[in-house]
Design a protein around this motif. Structure first.
Motif, mmCIF file in Angstrom:
data_model
loop_
_atom_site.group_PDB
_atom_site.id
_atom_site.type_symbol
_atom_site.label_atom_id
_atom_site.label_comp_id
_atom_site.label_asym_id
_atom_site.label_seq_id
_atom_site.Cartn_x
_atom_site.Cartn_y
_atom_site.Cartn_z
ATOM 1 N N GLU A 1 82.640 10.940 30.652
ATOM 2 C CA GLU A 1 81.474 11.622 30.099
ATOM 3 C C GLU A 1 81.815 12.535 28.929
ATOM 4 O O GLU A 1 80.952 13.221 28.383
ATOM 5 N N GLY A 2 83.088 12.572 28.543
ATOM 6 C CA GLY A 2 83.514 13.400 27.427
ATOM 7 C C GLY A 2 83.764 14.854 27.770
ATOM 8 O O GLY A 2 83.962 15.686 26.878
ATOM 9 N N ASN A 3 83.800 15.178 29.071
ATOM 10 C CA ASN A 3 84.030 16.556 29.513
ATOM 11 C C ASN A 3 85.531 16.746 29.751
ATOM 12 O O ASN A 3 86.020 16.655 30.875
ATOM 13 N N VAL B 1 86.043 3.593 42.495
ATOM 14 C CA VAL B 1 86.399 3.093 41.163
ATOM 15 C C VAL B 1 85.351 2.098 40.668
ATOM 16 O O VAL B 1 84.936 2.133 39.501
ATOM 17 N N ALA B 2 84.911 1.204 41.549
ATOM 18 C CA ALA B 2 83.897 0.212 41.162
ATOM 19 C C ALA B 2 82.600 0.899 40.759
ATOM 20 O O ALA B 2 81.942 0.500 39.790
ATOM 21 N N LEU B 3 82.215 1.941 41.498
ATOM 22 C CA LEU B 3 81.018 2.690 41.138
ATOM 23 C C LEU B 3 81.169 3.331 39.756
ATOM 24 O O LEU B 3 80.252 3.281 38.917
ATOM 25 N N MET B 4 82.308 3.949 39.520
ATOM 26 C CA MET B 4 82.524 4.608 38.235
ATOM 27 C C MET B 4 82.528 3.605 37.086
ATOM 28 O O MET B 4 81.926 3.842 36.031
ATOM 29 N N GLN B 5 83.169 2.464 37.306
ATOM 30 C CA GLN B 5 83.239 1.457 36.252
ATOM 31 C C GLN B 5 81.892 0.782 36.010
ATOM 32 O O GLN B 5 81.679 0.194 34.948
ATOM 33 N N SER B 6 81.002 0.876 36.971
ATOM 34 C CA SER B 6 79.643 0.331 36.773
ATOM 35 C C SER B 6 78.649 1.439 36.427
ATOM 36 O O SER B 6 77.445 1.284 36.617
ATOM 37 N N ASN B 7 79.189 2.570 35.941
ATOM 38 C CA ASN B 7 78.387 3.692 35.416
ATOM 39 C C ASN B 7 77.545 4.409 36.470
ATOM 40 O O ASN B 7 76.530 5.012 36.142
ATOM 41 N N GLN B 8 77.979 4.367 37.708
ATOM 42 C CA GLN B 8 77.338 5.143 38.768
ATOM 43 C C GLN B 8 78.231 6.350 39.075
ATOM 44 O O GLN B 8 78.759 6.500 40.177
ATOM 45 N N VAL B 9 78.393 7.199 38.072
ATOM 46 C CA VAL B 9 79.394 8.265 38.121
ATOM 47 C C VAL B 9 79.137 9.284 39.236
ATOM 48 O O VAL B 9 80.073 9.646 39.966
ATOM 49 N N TYR C 1 91.185 9.979 39.587
ATOM 50 C CA TYR C 1 89.974 9.281 39.148
ATOM 51 C C TYR C 1 88.773 10.215 39.082
ATOM 52 O O TYR C 1 87.825 9.957 38.335
ATOM 53 N N GLU C 2 88.792 11.290 39.845
ATOM 54 C CA GLU C 2 87.764 12.317 39.677
ATOM 55 C C GLU C 2 87.872 12.901 38.267
ATOM 56 O O GLU C 2 86.856 13.115 37.578
ATOM 57 N N ALA C 3 89.110 13.145 37.822
ATOM 58 C CA ALA C 3 89.318 13.618 36.452
ATOM 59 C C ALA C 3 88.803 12.594 35.439
ATOM 60 O O ALA C 3 88.145 12.948 34.448
ATOM 61 N N LEU C 4 89.089 11.322 35.700
ATOM 62 C CA LEU C 4 88.630 10.277 34.782
ATOM 63 C C LEU C 4 87.114 10.192 34.717
ATOM 64 O O LEU C 4 86.542 9.846 33.674
ATOM 65 N N SER C 5 86.446 10.507 35.815
ATOM 66 C CA SER C 5 84.979 10.449 35.811
ATOM 67 C C SER C 5 84.413 11.449 34.814
ATOM 68 O O SER C 5 83.383 11.192 34.172
ATOM 69 N N TYR C 6 85.075 12.597 34.668
ATOM 70 C CA TYR C 6 84.636 13.581 33.676
ATOM 71 C C TYR C 6 85.061 13.176 32.271
ATOM 72 O O TYR C 6 84.324 13.400 31.292
ATOM 73 N N LEU C 7 86.240 12.572 32.158
ATOM 74 C CA LEU C 7 86.667 12.075 30.858
ATOM 75 C C LEU C 7 85.715 11.005 30.351
ATOM 76 O O LEU C 7 85.430 10.935 29.148
#
Length: 256
Positions: free
Chosen positions: A226-228, A186-194, A218-224
């Motif tokens: 990016e707008g996917n 989650v920390a990686l995703m929130q710091s734009n290291q998707v 949260y895998e789903a959120l990682s794509y959201l």
């Protein structure tokens, strides 16, 4: 009566009297919200069983635990049910220390989830559903525990880059620590290291830890992020109906 997380703990431990247990199970059979919250309680319980040590931590945490119980065992975490007469001797029962801790954390988890799942005014779906807090771990005095405490502070202050660095140290030392792995992702995703975040989530999805379906979400959120939306939907649909976050996943699906 009102079923609290303390009641759920007694039910899960088989501590209810026969009459009360029958009433609880009758309510459980028809109340989807009660089913969901019991599932969340059991998920948190399973996770904490892996994280917390033995009874030597009792005195250190007793004061904190009492405060948590006062804060979370109120009407906000209760579920209205038809009145059932309780056996008089139940008021004298004492739950084990670890069970009280699990109950408090489960109640806190529901309150946290409620903040970002049921708020209809959040303008950004990603920001709304990605918001979460790290639950503080028990300090045992080791270096890893100290790092985890610092990571929790950074994460909850939204200093995600710093939190990711600290959690990376924990994960390197304890690669099977699913708690640290999840919040690292989650920390990686929130710091734009998707891409790195996805690798962490996929590792958890392949396992059977308590964070398996939270990682899927949260895998789903990682794509959201990016707008996917199509990829986000695909991952949300992987969350089964018996997962604690199924309702949350279905709600987000309807909004995409």
């Amino acid at each position: 009566m009102k079923y609290t997380y303390e009641d759920m703990a007694r039910y899960a431990d088989g501590l209810m009297e026969a009459e009360e247990q029958q009433a609880f199970e009758a309510a459980l059979a028809t109340d989807a919200e009660l089913q969901q919250q019991l599932a969340l309680y059991r998920e948190v319980d399973s996770s904490l069983q892996q994280q917390f040590g033995k009874d030597e931590q009792r005195e250190q945490l007793q004061g904190t635990l009492q405060q948590m119980r006062q804060e979370f065992f109120g009407t906000k975490t209760a579920i209205e049910q038809p009145p059932v007469q309780q056996p008089a001797q139940q008021t004298a029962k004492v739950m084990p220390f670890k069970r009280y801790l699990t109950v408090a954390v489960a109640a806190a988890a529901v309150l946290i989830i409620g903040v970002f799942v049921w708020n209809p005014f959040a303008p950004d779906l990603y920001a709304k559903y990605a918001a979460t807090q790290m639950v503080a771990q028990v300090e045992r005095g080791s270096h890893v525990d100290s790092v985890l405490q610092n990571a929790t502070l950074a994460f909850n202050n939204k200093e995600f880059t710093e939190a990711a660095v600290l959690l990376a140290e924990v994960v390197q030392t304890q690669p099977d620590n699913s708690y640290a792995l999840f919040y690292f992702g989650v920390a990686l995703m929130q710091s734009n290291q998707v891409p790195r975040a996805r690798a962490v989530f996929e590792q958890l999805v392949k396992g059977e830890s308590a964070f398996k379906y939270e990682a899927t979400f949260y895998e789903a959120l990682s794509y959201l992020k990016e707008g996917n939306k199509d990829a986000a939907k695909d991952w949300l649909e992987k969350i089964p109906a018996d997962a604690p976050n199924y309702v949350k996943a279905q709600e987000l699906l309807k909004k995409l």
